[in-house]
Design an enzyme around this catalytic site. Structure first.
Site, mmCIF file in Angstrom:
data_model
loop_
_atom_site.group_PDB
_atom_site.id
_atom_site.type_symbol
_atom_site.label_atom_id
_atom_site.label_comp_id
_atom_site.label_asym_id
_atom_site.label_seq_id
_atom_site.Cartn_x
_atom_site.Cartn_y
_atom_site.Cartn_z
ATOM 1 N N GLU A 121 2.465 -20.496 -39.418
ATOM 2 C CA GLU A 121 1.492 -21.690 -40.438
ATOM 3 C C GLU A 121 0.098 -21.635 -40.195
ATOM 4 O O GLU A 121 -0.654 -22.292 -40.653
ATOM 5 C CB GLU A 121 2.190 -22.788 -40.969
ATOM 6 C CG GLU A 121 3.682 -22.760 -41.544
ATOM 7 C CD GLU A 121 2.641 -22.395 -43.471
ATOM 8 O OE1 GLU A 121 1.209 -22.503 -43.214
ATOM 9 O OE2 GLU A 121 3.180 -22.295 -44.135
ATOM 10 N N TYR A 160 -1.541 -30.706 -43.673
ATOM 11 C CA TYR A 160 -0.788 -29.565 -44.051
ATOM 12 C C TYR A 160 0.154 -29.042 -43.426
ATOM 13 O O TYR A 160 1.439 -28.921 -43.929
ATOM 14 C CB TYR A 160 -2.121 -28.795 -44.237
ATOM 15 C CG TYR A 160 -1.255 -27.450 -44.782
ATOM 16 C CD1 TYR A 160 -1.018 -27.094 -45.966
ATOM 17 C CD2 TYR A 160 -1.554 -26.173 -43.506
ATOM 18 C CE1 TYR A 160 -0.164 -25.729 -46.087
ATOM 19 C CE2 TYR A 160 -0.043 -25.052 -43.853
ATOM 20 C CZ TYR A 160 -0.179 -25.299 -45.207
ATOM 21 O OH TYR A 160 0.556 -23.935 -45.434
ATOM 22 N N ASP A 192 -3.027 -27.499 -48.692
ATOM 23 C CA ASP A 192 -4.149 -26.288 -48.464
ATOM 24 C C ASP A 192 -5.043 -26.616 -49.199
ATOM 25 O O ASP A 192 -4.864 -26.630 -50.281
ATOM 26 C CB ASP A 192 -3.347 -25.066 -48.052
ATOM 27 C CG ASP A 192 -2.594 -24.565 -48.966
ATOM 28 O OD1 ASP A 192 -2.802 -25.234 -49.464
ATOM 29 O OD2 ASP A 192 -2.704 -23.200 -48.990
#
Length: 373
Positions: free
Chosen positions: A42, A125, A143
């Site tokens: 991520e 996020y 996102d």
DNA sequence: GACGCGTGGGA
DNA sequence: TTCCCAAGCGT
């Protein structure tokens, strides 16, 4: 905001997850739900495309297979692993977060979004992504994909570049999210956003959720998402000093608080600054001024020459650099005791983390060397 | 809340 | 070339 009935929400969930189950991308970080794996992927994926990330992720896991290895790695090894990926504070923050985790939390990952967000580098996020994918928490992960997909599905016209807009989307998403498979739901939205519901050349005619897409049904796809335009990059002029000595080339490490922090580049002279300080300079006197400035900072005397190749241009998010190369070949090893950087032989260039602009400068210099033959 | 922070790809 | 975009976060 959401006008969908309960049956419609249920049908949307089933449609999306069924599509995901048979079409999900096979990505290296989807092999398991290890929070460390999800986290690293991520962070790398922030503002970066999947195809770019894949080889970096695989190398990173070879070098730093655990949180402990990451926490204890030397900084230059970290930056080398991140070289070319950009936004280099991401990897330095990741190491700080790894240390936070080991020191404060005894190496145990927190499971909630709020606690995850206390780790440096993990924002709303990424916290939502880790909480939902690794820990099955029903948290949205908003996102760019989620902004695009849900702005179109629900015709939400709030400006997605405004921080306050995020909570608007999170509330909407909470209402259509299944509580049993939140991680798959979030990832399905991302796969949708990178296949049928892309920013450019989208293919909504064949999208599995086309009948839930209000903007598509209304012929208003081009109106969503709403985002304000970003600023143009500011032009900046530099001279790069390519200074060759008997034992290698001179390099300087970028300061920790500036663009390209901690990466290695040829010594740079700010041409705009030079012009501001000495407005009388012209093309014939400017080299002398740079030699003097460099000598006053480093006590290294040089005789620089312009290199007759085009200026190297490089555009960052908010700056556009125009770099002119200057070259000096020092036959005698200079006194480096007042020089803040270091001398590196060509064979050891690969040990330094170079930003892309430095790679361009080196390529341009090498090309010029070849032309001399 | 606005701005600083990289890079590569596509039109 | 230039513009926009792509799994954002810290200050």
């Amino acid at each position: 905001m959401i006008k969908w009935s309960k049956p419609k929400i249920k049908e949307f969930q089933t449609t999306l997850l069924d599509w995901y189950d048979s079409n999900r991308r096979d990505l290296p970080w989807r092999r398991d739900h290890e929070p460390y794996h999800i986290w690293v992927s991520e962070i790398m994926l922030q503002q970066t495309q999947v195809n770019t990330v894949i080889p970096y992720y695989q190398r990173f896991m070879m070098v730093f297979p655990t949180v402990e290895k990451l926490a204890n790695a030397p900084e230059e090894q970290l930056l080398k692993a991140w070289e070319g990926l950009g936004y280099y504070s991401r990897v330095r923050n990741m190491q700080r977060a790894a240390q936070q985790l080991l020191n404060d939390d005894d190496g145990q990952w927190p499971h909630t979004k709020a606690e995850l967000q206390e780790l440096v580098g993990i924002g709303p996020y990424t916290a939502g992504a880790i909480a939902s994918i690794a820990f099955n928490q029903p948290e949205p992960a908003v996102d760019g994909n989620a902004f695009r997909v849900f702005s179109q599905l629900l015709e939400i016209d709030a400006d997605i570049t405004k921080p306050q807009t995020r909570s608007l989307f999170e509330e909407a998403i909470r209402k259509v999210m299944p509580t049993d498979r939140p991680g798959d739901f979030n990832q399905a939205i991302m796969d949708l956003g990178s296949s049928y519901m892309t920013a450019k050349n989208s293919d909504n005619e064949h999208s599995p959720v086309r009948k839930f897409n209000q903007a598509y049904l209304d012929g208003r796809l081009d109106e969503f998402p709403v985002r304000s335009k970003r600023l143009k990059p500011v032009d900046k002029q530099y001279f790069a000093l390519v200074i060759e000595t008997p034992s290698g080339f001179l390099f300087q490490q970028r300061a920790g608080n500036e663009l390209l922090a901690k990466l290695w580049v040829f010594p740079l002279v700010d041409a705009d600054q030079l012009k501001a300080d000495q407005p009388e300079l012209n093309t014939t006197t400017i080299i002398k001024a740079i030699e003097d400035q460099f000598a006053s900072e480093t006590e290294i005397q040089t005789e620089l020459q312009f290199i007759d190749i085009p200026i190297v241009n490089h555009t960052f998010t908010h700056q556009k650099w125009h770099v002119t190369l200057l070259y000096a070949n020092l036959q005698k090893q200079p006194d480096l005791s007042h020089f803040s950087g270091k001398v590196v032989p060509v064979e050891e260039f690969s040990t330094l983390a170079w930003p892309t602009v430095q790679k361009k400068l080196w390529q341009a210099f090498k090309k010029r060397q070849i032309q001399l033959f």
